[in-house]
Design a protein around this motif. Structure first.
Motif, short mmCIF file in Angstrom:
data_model
loop_
_atom_site.label_atom_id
_atom_site.label_comp_id
_atom_site.label_asym_id
_atom_site.label_seq_id
_atom_site.Cartn_x
_atom_site.Cartn_y
_atom_site.Cartn_z
N ASN A 58 0.83 -1.22 0.00
CA ASN A 58 0.00 0.00 0.00
C ASN A 58 0.86 1.26 0.00
O ASN A 58 0.54 2.24 -0.68
CB ASN A 58 -0.92 0.01 1.23
N ARG A 107 0.64 4.11 -2.80
CA ARG A 107 0.41 5.49 -2.36
C ARG A 107 1.48 6.41 -2.94
O ARG A 107 1.20 7.52 -3.39
CB ARG A 107 0.42 5.52 -0.82
N LYS A 145 0.49 9.49 -5.25
CA LYS A 145 0.79 10.85 -4.76
C LYS A 145 1.71 11.58 -5.73
O LYS A 145 1.50 12.76 -6.04
CB LYS A 145 1.45 10.79 -3.37
N ASN A 192 0.30 14.78 -7.48
CA ASN A 192 0.93 16.06 -7.10
C ASN A 192 1.63 16.76 -8.27
O ASN A 192 2.01 17.92 -8.15
CB ASN A 192 1.94 15.85 -5.97
N SER A 239 -7.31 9.78 -5.40
CA SER A 239 -6.18 9.97 -4.45
C SER A 239 -6.63 9.65 -3.03
O SER A 239 -5.85 9.18 -2.21
CB SER A 239 -5.67 11.40 -4.49
N ARG A 240 -7.92 9.92 -2.77
CA ARG A 240 -8.43 9.71 -1.40
C ARG A 240 -8.32 8.24 -0.97
O ARG A 240 -8.09 7.92 0.19
CB ARG A 240 -9.87 10.19 -1.29
N ASP A 241 -8.48 7.31 -1.94
CA ASP A 241 -8.37 5.89 -1.61
C ASP A 241 -6.97 5.52 -1.11
O ASP A 241 -6.77 4.49 -0.49
CB ASP A 241 -8.68 5.03 -2.85
N PHE A 242 -6.01 6.35 -1.47
CA PHE A 242 -4.62 6.03 -1.12
C PHE A 242 -4.15 6.81 0.11
O PHE A 242 -2.99 6.74 0.50
CB PHE A 242 -3.71 6.31 -2.31
N SER A 243 -5.09 7.54 0.69
CA SER A 243 -4.74 8.32 1.86
C SER A 243 -4.88 7.43 3.11
O SER A 243 -5.80 6.62 3.20
CB SER A 243 -5.70 9.51 1.92
N GLY A 244 -3.96 7.55 4.03
CA GLY A 244 -4.04 6.79 5.29
C GLY A 244 -3.64 5.33 5.16
O GLY A 244 -3.93 4.51 6.04
N SER A 290 7.84 3.97 -0.45
CA SER A 290 7.37 5.30 -0.87
C SER A 290 8.30 5.88 -1.92
O SER A 290 7.86 6.46 -2.92
CB SER A 290 7.31 6.26 0.33
#
Ligand code: F6P
Length: 357
Positions: free
Chosen positions: A17, A21, A25, A29, A56-61, A297
């Motif tokens: 994940n 992400r 991102k 970005n 993008s929200r699905d990859f947040s947190g 990352s």
């Protein structure tokens, strides 16, 4: 508008994940208008057009979340060109689904088998960027895969815990570590956990040498012996068998794995009480460690840049402490094993670790 597909294939690991992400991102970005299509359960999602549109929200947190939000499955490369049970041409189906969605590129997170399929799709004309995942660290072309370090942490933790109980009871303990056909995980966890004996597939063992190491410890007054055994460890005798003969032997083995065979032999030859611990899939589970969070990352961001620059047909890799790109065709089908004469083996031997050779 860019349209990017993404899938995670093969055995899962920590930081899948985090890597996705990173990709998302980096691309989001950049200001590029983009749509993400997440194929579910590995190549199966691409074959059977099972996908979710993601933002993008699905990859947040999800930086710290283990497993994969897309699900994974094994779709063996050796049968990828065979039709499925309904006669569907799987490779053609993947290509058609890619074209139907008008994808610009497909980002694939996978280990050895998955990279072979990624290369096949690239040769078939799809735009592919891949990332190296696996706890086994056996991918050629990269010094390190994400998931590996987290698995080393877990396997080391197991060895640490076993140490205290082994000491209390004066027992010989075998900890069986994953890693498939290579010994990276066992070697690193074994050294980190201070194992006395480390048995890996790349260095076939002689059981008498293992027993001698235990006896030498007895003579020095040590109450216990810790043996880290790779799930793919093999004896010198078995290493001489043909592939077919060895497969037959394994199929007819009285025990579920090599560790139990080793335990029985040690018990018989030394009279010691031996116990076996198999942490199994725990080694792939849970949150990625800080190293893997950073590493995955970074790889994700670099993969994102490749996508933005339309540089396709590559896996992002880590060589000599730098993130680089390696052509998929150069890595497909190659295994990165531990060299028996590697510096780390010589250093471990200098520390007194027995490899049974
Ligand atoms: O490739 C990762 C890995 O965990 C290996 O270490 C192990 O041999 C294998 O997968 C287990 O596979 P499965 O999850 O299919 O049982």
């Amino acid at each position: 508008m860019m349209r990017i597909g993404m899938l995670t294939s093969g055995g899962d690991c920590q930081a899948l994940n985090a890597a996705m992400r990173g990709v998302v991102k980096c691309i989001a970005n950049s200001g590029e208008e983009v749509e993400f299509y997440g194929f579910l359960n590995g190549y199966k999602g691409l074959i059977y057009s099972d996908f979710r549109m993601l933002t993008s929200r699905d990859f947040s947190g999800i930086l710290t979340k283990g497993g994969t939000i897309l699900g994974s499955s094994r779709t063996p490369f050796k049968t990828i060109k065979d039709p499925d049970e309904n006669g569907l041409d799987k490779v053609e189906a993947m290509k058609q689904n890619y074209y139907k969605l008008k994808l610009d590129c497909l980002v694939i997170l996978g280990g050895n088998g998955s990279q072979k399929t990624a290369n096949l799709l690239s040769e078939e004309g799809l735009n592919i960027v891949s990332l190296p995942k696996t706890i086994d660290n056996d991918l050629w072309g990269t010094d390190m895969t994400f998931g590996f370090q987290s698995a080393v942490d877990i396997a080391t933790g197991v060895i640490d815990n076993i140490h205290t109980t082994a000491d209390s009871h004066g027992r010989v303990f075998i900890i069986e570590v994953m890693g498939h056909k290579v010994g990276w995980l066992t070697l690193n966890a074994g050294l980190a956990g201070g194992a006395d004996v480390v048995l890996i597939p790349e260095i076939p063992y002689d059981i008498d040498k293992v027993c001698n190491a235990i006896r030498a410890r007895d003579e020095r007054g040590s109450r216990f012996t810790i043996i880290a055994v790779a799930e793919g460890a093999i004896s010198k005798k078995d290493a001489k068998l043909s592939k077919k003969e060895y497969k037959e032997k394994v199929a007819n083995r009285k025990y579920p794995s090599v560790s139990y065979e080793i335990a029985e032999a040690i018990q018989k030859k030394t009279g010691h009480e031996v116990r076996v611990t198999v942490p199994g899939h725990m080694q792939r589970g849970g949150a990625p460690d800080p190293y893997d969070r950073v590493f995955a990352s970074r790889l994700g961001a670099e993969a994102g840049w490749l996508v933005l620059k339309k540089q396709y047909g590559y896996m992002v890799a880590y060589k000599n402490r730098e993130i680089v790109k390696v052509p998929l065709k150069d890595i497909a089908g190659k295994l990165k094993s531990v060299a028996p004469d590697a510096g780390i083996i010589k250093e471990a031997k200098a520390l007194g670790v027995c490899f049974g050779d």
